[in-house]
Design an enzyme around this catalytic site. Sequence first.
Site, PDB file in Angstrom:
ATOM      1  N   HIS A 215       1.219  -1.361   0.377  1.00  0.00           N
ATOM      2  CA  HIS A 215       0.102   0.377   0.337  1.00  0.00           C
ATOM      3  C   HIS A 215       1.195   1.360  -0.122  1.00  0.00           C
ATOM      4  CE1 HIS A 215       0.559  -0.932   4.164  1.00  0.00           C
ATOM      5  NE2 HIS A 215       0.221   0.520   4.521  1.00  0.00           N
ATOM      6  N   ASP A 245       0.724  -7.428   0.594  1.00  0.00           N
ATOM      7  CA  ASP A 245       1.112  -6.103   1.063  1.00  0.00           C
ATOM      8  C   ASP A 245       1.993  -6.155   0.765  1.00  0.00           C
ATOM      9  OD1 ASP A 245       0.871  -4.001   1.432  1.00  0.00           O
ATOM     10  OD2 ASP A 245      -0.298  -4.152   3.631  1.00  0.00           O
ATOM     11  N   GLY A 324       2.397   5.685   9.844  1.00  0.00           N
ATOM     12  CA  GLY A 324       4.377   5.522   9.242  1.00  0.00           C
ATOM     13  C   GLY A 324       5.179   4.281  10.031  1.00  0.00           C
ATOM     14  N   SER A 326       4.048   1.259   8.051  1.00  0.00           N
ATOM     15  CA  SER A 326       2.986   0.630   7.636  1.00  0.00           C
ATOM     16  C   SER A 326       5.690   0.383   6.602  1.00  0.00           C
ATOM     17  CB  SER A 326       2.795   1.176   6.543  1.00  0.00           C
ATOM     18  OG  SER A 326       1.252   0.983   7.037  1.00  0.00           O
ATOM     19  N   SER A 342       1.358  -4.282   7.679  1.00  0.00           N
ATOM     20  CA  SER A 342       0.825  -4.232   6.713  1.00  0.00           C
ATOM     21  C   SER A 342       0.050  -2.904   7.641  1.00  0.00           C
ATOM     22  CB  SER A 342       0.184  -5.439   6.214  1.00  0.00           C
ATOM     23  OG  SER A 342      -1.159  -4.819   5.745  1.00  0.00           O
TER      24      SER A 342
END
Length: 455
Positions: A215, A245, A324, A326, A342
């Site tokens: 993402h 992801d 942040g 991720s 994720s």
Amino acid sequence: MSHKRIPKRKAAIAAGSVVALGAAALLLPHANASQDGASDGTAAAPKTLKAADASDLASRLAGVLGDAFAGSYYDAGSRQLVVNVVPGDNNNVVVQAKKAGAQVREVDNSLAELEAGARTLKAKATIPGTSWAVDPRTNKILVTADSTVTGAKWDRLESTVRSLGSDMATIKKSKGTFKTFVSGGDAIFGGGARCSLGFNVTAADGSPAFLTAGHCTEAAQEWSDAQNGAPIGTVDQSVFPGEGDFGLVKYDDPATQAPSEVNLGDQTVQITEAAEATVGQEVFRMGSTTGLADGQVLGLDATVNYPEGTVTGLIQTNVCAEPGDSGGSLFTRDGLAIGLTSGGSGDCTAGGETFFQPVTTALQATGATLGAGGGAGAGDQAGGQEAGAGDQGAGNGQGAEGGQGAGNGQGNGQGAGNGQGAGAGDEAGAGDDAAGAGDDAGQGAADGSGLTVTR
């Protein structure tokens, strides 16, 4: 052996670039060797195992036991693998599992039945703000609904779960909302988004690259190690939503040195290989917002219904994370790469659920491999000069381009291993509010007992 030094602007961000954890040495013990509780030939005595060895044993037993295999999990207290079996009329499966060294538990729900229940949930209750995964400890499907699932949505979910039978699934309410953990601020930057680097890898064509969340790579094609800085990498592959992801970003400079390690500031965790997660396994997460957090794996092959779409095949944990984080690395204390952050619900104050993309799946899909050339030392990655030398080294707390460094316990000060080079620079974030500033990032265990966290 000497190696070519690259400019600070081109220095590879250490895999999972993260905040330093204070001046107290964060000592990582050598992995304990597996202790075989059945070495005397007593087949029924469960073996004591490291989590990684338990995962390997579970994979082997899944093949041996066939339809009788109903999942497994790692009991961290006893350091044993617990295997669920549906024996039926054939007690031989129990004997086989015990001979292999597992603790055997007879259960009612087969893996096929649990997977069928998950398919029913997918068909009838794919609602944003919901997730489900098989929980081998309860031998049920754990269904989680966030705070947005109310009214008719909740009635639909509850009705679907009830239709599976009382012994097949349970529902848990989450106080937060399921979202991907992307934000604006520091770490790696692209298109106004901030994420965290997961693991450095070698792409299929031999070029240096890194893995992060899909993402994130869907949000921008070019990524920088400094806010509004020049790009250092370009997205090569990206998956989100759907079957994962994850994204692969190739460094623009083919000479970039990108070792497979997680940077802890004054030390690094060398990443030796990717491994499958095991339910019950202790894991650590590094991210550019909250630094270090730990917890356990709760479920595998999780389905999460984000507002952007459904993602399958994730790892469910009770490790906290915030926007942040991720893309950040999920790993073990003995250097196994497990996942990429994720999303989930909650934060590192109230807690919550966090889901991770398995690294093994991302590597297989992209054709990348862990382990990269270069051999750059911690000094190169921490500040762009020799470690501990002058104002640029990691030893006295000054990171690349004048940012706060690793040696003085400031948590890399300005963010998660970013700035002008691989160290933390002034351009990488906003002072004390940056990831892992000061004591908030946690302290290392001074007695050498391993990783510790304060969040």
